[in-house]
Scaffold this motif. Sequence first.
Motif, short mmCIF file in Angstrom:
data_model
loop_
_atom_site.label_atom_id
_atom_site.label_comp_id
_atom_site.label_asym_id
_atom_site.label_seq_id
_atom_site.Cartn_x
_atom_site.Cartn_y
_atom_site.Cartn_z
N GLU A 56 -0.70 12.87 1.04
CA GLU A 56 0.62 12.75 0.40
C GLU A 56 0.50 12.02 -0.94
N HIS A 57 -0.31 10.97 -0.99
CA HIS A 57 -0.48 10.21 -2.23
C HIS A 57 -1.34 10.96 -3.24
N SER A 129 -6.56 3.45 -3.78
CA SER A 129 -6.23 2.14 -4.34
C SER A 129 -4.80 1.75 -4.01
N ASP A 130 -3.86 2.69 -4.14
CA ASP A 130 -2.46 2.43 -3.81
C ASP A 130 -2.29 2.09 -2.33
N ILE A 131 -2.97 2.84 -1.46
CA ILE A 131 -2.83 2.65 -0.02
C ILE A 131 -3.44 1.32 0.42
N GLN A 132 -4.52 0.91 -0.19
CA GLN A 132 -5.10 -0.38 0.15
C GLN A 132 -4.14 -1.52 -0.17
N LYS A 133 -3.41 -1.40 -1.27
CA LYS A 133 -2.39 -2.39 -1.60
C LYS A 133 -1.26 -2.34 -0.58
N MET A 135 -1.55 -1.47 2.56
CA MET A 135 -2.06 -2.05 3.80
C MET A 135 -1.96 -3.58 3.77
N ILE A 136 -2.25 -4.18 2.62
CA ILE A 136 -2.16 -5.64 2.49
C ILE A 136 -0.72 -6.09 2.72
N SER A 137 0.23 -5.35 2.14
CA SER A 137 1.64 -5.68 2.30
C SER A 137 2.09 -5.53 3.76
N LEU A 138 1.66 -4.43 4.40
CA LEU A 138 2.05 -4.19 5.79
C LEU A 138 1.43 -5.20 6.74
N ALA A 139 0.22 -5.65 6.43
CA ALA A 139 -0.46 -6.62 7.30
C ALA A 139 0.28 -7.95 7.35
N SER A 167 -6.82 2.92 8.50
CA SER A 167 -7.48 1.63 8.33
C SER A 167 -8.39 1.68 7.11
N TYR A 168 -8.89 0.53 6.71
CA TYR A 168 -9.82 0.51 5.57
C TYR A 168 -11.03 1.38 5.87
#
Length: 333
Positions: A56-57, A129-133, A135-139, A167-168
């Motif tokens: 999607e991204h 890169s967007d999804i990793q950011k 994930m940090i917010s969701l964690a 996941s990462y």
Amino acid sequence: MKVNTSTNVKRSTLSNSFKVITNYNPAAEKTTVCLWIKSGSSHEPLEQNGLSHLLEHTVFGQRYGDQKSPIYDAITSKGLKIRAFTTTEDTAYFIDNVDTISIPTCIKLFWDIFSGNLLSIRSMQDAKSDIQKEMISLAADSNERLFNALNSICFPNQTLGRPITGSYDSISTIQLDDLQEFLKSKYLATNSLICAVGKINHERLVECCENFFSSLQAKSHPSLTIPNWGGGIIKVNVNVERQKIVASLPFSASQSKDYYSFWLAAFALNSKEGLGFSKALETQHVNCNQLTVYPEFFSQIGRMQIYFETTNSQTEGDMRAINQQLDLFKALS
């Protein structure tokens, strides 16, 4: 092409089963157009968790650098607003603030998304890169961690029990070929539609869609297997002042009336009197806030979600009150 009309709602089906739906609103100044695909995280391979969300991204094309994709150029130059989301069973792309002149541009953008014309290694790197950011917010979200844990025990070792973002580790192993193959096998005419709400001319939208999407073959969409329901209790350590508790109960909904029945049940269980959970928790001396009961429907299974916050430290008492009220509700239903 088959056309069905009902008041301001019109539906057309192209020869390959791709659908076009409009809801005409003469009072609207602008239109919202949506591309909807019946494919989400539950359709992806278990070892490639997060693939559908990454796709999607990625399909928007390159986001950073000097050579941004045509989609981002169109957004900035025409004042369009584009957004998207992925769920367990669906992926959707929206373009807001659309005027009549921009309709062909929007359908062309949807075609670029649907066909993967803008997929590239660079666009995939931007998306990761967007999804990793994300994930940090969701964690850092205690509710997100709570519901992820709940999903993992409701649907053990299944895609429904995995985070939509992945996941990462799983995201890092996905390559461009994986995205291209998933798009080719899941983004099909038979499980997709374009819909629009606002001051929209149905026949003109259908004509625009036919220019691009009629070239797709009418391939059959693979059906999902019925999920295996797990169960049990899992505790998540989060730094919150009040305990957050969520419980899920599976059910089947094979007919349209079943959906209404479970919404009515949720309404009754949300009540502060009678069959509601608030009264039952009160009898067990459980002080709760933000009690919410709602059904969640999947293609093959549904579940009733019960969520609340409490200062009570005895989880067993909470669960006992819930079970007693459910037994009473079942006996009376």
